[in-house]
Design an enzyme around this catalytic site. Structure first.
Site, PDB file in Angstrom:
ATOM      1  N   CYS A   1      28.935  22.658  51.216  1.00 30.93           N
ATOM      2  CA  CYS A   1      28.829  22.909  52.668  1.00 30.93           C
ATOM      3  C   CYS A   1      29.368  24.280  53.069  1.00 30.93           C
ATOM      4  O   CYS A   1      29.336  24.636  54.247  1.00 30.93           O
ATOM      5  CB  CYS A   1      29.568  21.817  53.427  1.00 30.93           C
ATOM      6  SG  CYS A   1      31.281  21.698  52.895  1.00 30.93           S
TER       7      CYS A   1
ATOM      8  N   ILE B   1      22.314  26.698  52.778  1.00 26.34           N
ATOM      9  CA  ILE B   1      21.676  25.499  53.336  1.00 26.34           C
ATOM     10  C   ILE B   1      22.730  24.463  53.727  1.00 26.34           C
ATOM     11  O   ILE B   1      22.626  23.812  54.771  1.00 26.34           O
ATOM     12  CB  ILE B   1      20.677  24.910  52.301  1.00 26.34           C
ATOM     13  CG1 ILE B   1      19.522  25.895  52.069  1.00 26.34           C
ATOM     14  CG2 ILE B   1      20.153  23.562  52.762  1.00 26.34           C
ATOM     15  CD1 ILE B   1      18.624  25.544  50.886  1.00 26.34           C
TER      16      ILE B   1
ATOM     17  N   LEU C   1      32.720  21.287  40.897  1.00 22.47           N
ATOM     18  CA  LEU C   1      31.809  20.235  40.429  1.00 22.47           C
ATOM     19  C   LEU C   1      31.195  20.545  39.061  1.00 22.47           C
ATOM     20  O   LEU C   1      30.415  19.759  38.547  1.00 22.47           O
ATOM     21  CB  LEU C   1      30.691  20.012  41.460  1.00 22.47           C
ATOM     22  CG  LEU C   1      31.159  19.507  42.828  1.00 22.47           C
ATOM     23  CD1 LEU C   1      29.987  19.452  43.813  1.00 22.47           C
ATOM     24  CD2 LEU C   1      31.819  18.139  42.717  1.00 22.47           C
TER      25      LEU C   1
ATOM     26  N   TYR D   1      17.821  25.791  35.480  1.00 27.04           N
ATOM     27  CA  TYR D   1      17.553  25.521  36.897  1.00 27.04           C
ATOM     28  C   TYR D   1      16.415  24.503  37.061  1.00 27.04           C
ATOM     29  O   TYR D   1      16.601  23.449  37.662  1.00 27.04           O
ATOM     30  CB  TYR D   1      17.224  26.824  37.640  1.00 27.04           C
ATOM     31  CG  TYR D   1      17.227  26.611  39.137  1.00 27.04           C
ATOM     32  CD1 TYR D   1      18.420  26.464  39.832  1.00 27.04           C
ATOM     33  CD2 TYR D   1      16.036  26.498  39.852  1.00 27.04           C
ATOM     34  CE1 TYR D   1      18.435  26.223  41.200  1.00 27.04           C
ATOM     35  CE2 TYR D   1      16.046  26.260  41.219  1.00 27.04           C
ATOM     36  CZ  TYR D   1      17.246  26.129  41.882  1.00 27.04           C
ATOM     37  OH  TYR D   1      17.255  25.877  43.241  1.00 27.04           O
TER      38      TYR D   1
HETATM   39  P1  NAI Z   1      24.476  28.803  48.285  1.00 27.81           P
HETATM   40  O1  NAI Z   1      24.957  29.549  47.108  1.00 27.81           O
HETATM   41  O2  NAI Z   1      24.569  29.433  49.626  1.00 27.81           O
HETATM   42  O3  NAI Z   1      25.172  27.369  48.395  1.00 27.81           O
HETATM   43  C1  NAI Z   1      25.609  26.639  47.296  1.00 27.81           C
HETATM   44  C2  NAI Z   1      26.880  25.908  47.675  1.00 27.81           C
HETATM   45  O4  NAI Z   1      27.332  25.202  46.525  1.00 27.81           O
HETATM   46  C3  NAI Z   1      27.994  26.864  48.123  1.00 27.81           C
HETATM   47  O5  NAI Z   1      28.679  26.341  49.233  1.00 27.81           O
HETATM   48  C4  NAI Z   1      28.873  26.935  46.887  1.00 27.81           C
HETATM   49  O6  NAI Z   1      30.221  27.279  47.153  1.00 27.81           O
HETATM   50  C5  NAI Z   1      28.707  25.509  46.336  1.00 27.81           C
HETATM   51  N1  NAI Z   1      29.050  25.454  44.916  1.00 27.81           N
HETATM   52  C6  NAI Z   1      28.577  26.257  43.929  1.00 27.81           C
HETATM   53  N2  NAI Z   1      29.173  25.965  42.764  1.00 27.81           N
HETATM   54  C7  NAI Z   1      30.027  24.941  43.002  1.00 27.81           C
HETATM   55  C8  NAI Z   1      30.927  24.212  42.187  1.00 27.81           C
HETATM   56  N3  NAI Z   1      31.086  24.487  40.884  1.00 27.81           N
HETATM   57  N4  NAI Z   1      31.647  23.224  42.772  1.00 27.81           N
HETATM   58  C9  NAI Z   1      31.520  22.964  44.104  1.00 27.81           C
HETATM   59  N5  NAI Z   1      30.686  23.623  44.917  1.00 27.81           N
HETATM   60  C10 NAI Z   1      29.940  24.604  44.376  1.00 27.81           C
HETATM   61  O7  NAI Z   1      22.968  28.444  47.959  1.00 27.81           O
HETATM   62  P2  NAI Z   1      21.859  27.605  48.731  1.00 27.81           P
HETATM   63  O8  NAI Z   1      20.621  28.351  48.520  1.00 27.81           O
HETATM   64  O9  NAI Z   1      22.277  27.230  50.081  1.00 27.81           O
HETATM   65  O10 NAI Z   1      21.793  26.311  47.807  1.00 27.81           O
HETATM   66  C11 NAI Z   1      21.933  24.983  48.287  1.00 27.81           C
HETATM   67  C12 NAI Z   1      21.058  24.088  47.441  1.00 27.81           C
HETATM   68  O11 NAI Z   1      19.683  24.409  47.697  1.00 27.81           O
HETATM   69  C13 NAI Z   1      21.267  24.261  45.937  1.00 27.81           C
HETATM   70  O12 NAI Z   1      21.265  22.995  45.321  1.00 27.81           O
HETATM   71  C14 NAI Z   1      20.048  25.072  45.517  1.00 27.81           C
HETATM   72  O13 NAI Z   1      19.703  24.848  44.183  1.00 27.81           O
HETATM   73  C15 NAI Z   1      19.007  24.539  46.474  1.00 27.81           C
HETATM   74  N6  NAI Z   1      17.832  25.409  46.629  1.00 27.81           N
HETATM   75  C16 NAI Z   1      17.966  26.676  47.149  1.00 27.81           C
HETATM   76  C17 NAI Z   1      16.850  27.482  47.267  1.00 27.81           C
HETATM   77  C18 NAI Z   1      16.938  28.870  47.829  1.00 27.81           C
HETATM   78  O14 NAI Z   1      15.927  29.612  47.765  1.00 27.81           O
HETATM   79  N7  NAI Z   1      18.055  29.291  48.403  1.00 27.81           N
HETATM   80  C19 NAI Z   1      15.508  27.011  46.857  1.00 27.81           C
HETATM   81  C20 NAI Z   1      15.495  25.673  46.328  1.00 27.81           C
HETATM   82  C21 NAI Z   1      16.626  24.912  46.226  1.00 27.81           C
END
Ligand code: NAI
Length: 257
Positions: free
Chosen positions: A9, A13, A42, A155
């Site tokens: 969070c 997204i 995680l 991925y």
């Molecule tokens: P983001 O990098 O902004 O958000 C990812 C979140 O996960 C962040 O709050 C981060 O701190 C947290 N996170 C990462 N590693 C972690 C860990 N080891 N432990 C706990 N928290 C952790 O990226 P986004 O794009 O908002 O990604 C959200 C979801 O959407 C992901 O599952 C991503 O795979 C998916 N997604 C994103 C796309 C895009 O184009 N941005 C496309 C398709 C899916």
């Protein structure tokens, strides 16, 4: 007011979704590596256990929803970190929260997969057996040994398995009255996408990935779909993967759905 546990969070997204769910009157218990009620990593079994224990403590026995957004992209090294967070960081939390969700009010969960989940089939997913066996070390070893292909495999392979894991839970969760769905976002303007664009190995393919709508999505455009799926307005939506990609999947795979 519903109580919802969310992972991922802090940014992107997940942050937009948190805002939308809070605006709808829900209480959020966030799990993330930063800026959350529960700070946990995680990517490790210990981090996941701590996240589950602490988040459940904060619900004080009342849990109505789960939204799992935490995820890592193709550029992350080692690639095994991506398989750990994207698959085990979601599936272990889902299963751990299920017993409490069963007691919730109009309970629902949404897991963030990806359009990449359909870039390979379950039958051809080299990680399928390791994920299904819960063998985190083996899944990690396969992607870490895959050289240049490791990032994409980690991925797409983890997102494919995540959607399958959700679909395989549809019967049991439905019988328990808990709705469970995934969304499959296309390219969305977040730190994860920006990190991919900065990596010369992936920048060209990401830049070329432009959908028929002619632009990438904003995080709020994913959040509104997630908020709908979490609301009573989606009372009959269960076991679905909602593709939110500006039309790119239909263009790439018009005969597969
Ligand atoms: P983001 O990098 O902004 O958000 C990812 C979140 O996960 C962040 O709050 C981060 O701190 C947290 N996170 C990462 N590693 C972690 C860990 N080891 N432990 C706990 N928290 C952790 O990226 P986004 O794009 O908002 O990604 C959200 C979801 O959407 C992901 O599952 C991503 O795979 C998916 N997604 C994103 C796309 C895009 O184009 N941005 C496309 C398709 C899916």
């Amino acid at each position: 007011m519903s109580t919802i546990i969310m992972s991922g969070c802090a940014t992107g997204i997940g942050a937009a979704t948190r805002k939308a769910l809070e605006a709808a009157g829900n209480k959020i218990i966030g799990i993330d590596i930063r800026d959350a009620e529960v700070i946990a990593d995680l990517s490790t079994a210990e981090g996941r256990k701590m996240a589950i224990d602490e988040a459940l403590k904060l619900t004080a026995g009342s849990l109505d929803g789960v939204v799992l957004c935490a995820g890592l992209g193709t550029q992350v090294k080692p690639c095994s970190k991506t398989t750990s967070v994207n698959y085990f960081g979601a599936v272990e939390l889902l299963d751990a929260f299920f017993p409490e969700l069963k007691k919730g009010h109009q309970p629902a969960a949404v897991v963030i997969s990806s359009v990449a989940s359909a870039h390979l089939s379950w039958e051809k997913n080299p990680l399928a057996a390791a994920f299904e066996a819960g063998d985190e070390a083996k899944a990690g070893a396969i992607v870490d040994a895959a050289g240049d292909q490791g990032g994409n495999l980690a991925y797409a392979g983890s997102k494919n398995a995540l959607t399958v894991a959700v679909r395989k839970r549809t019967a049991a969760w439905g019988e328990a009255g808990v709705r469970l769905n995934t969304i499959a976002p296309g390219a969305t303007e977040t730190p994860l996408l920006q990190a991919g664009l900065k990596d010369p190995r992936y920048s060209e393919s990401i830049a070329k990935f432009v959908p028929p709508l002619g632009r990438r999505a904003e995080p709020s455009e994913m959040a509104s779909v997630i908020a709908f799926l979490m609301s009573p307005a989606a009372a009959y939506v269960h076991g679905a993967q909602i593709v939110v990609d500006g039309g790119i999947d239909a263009v790439m795979r018009p005969t597969s759905f």
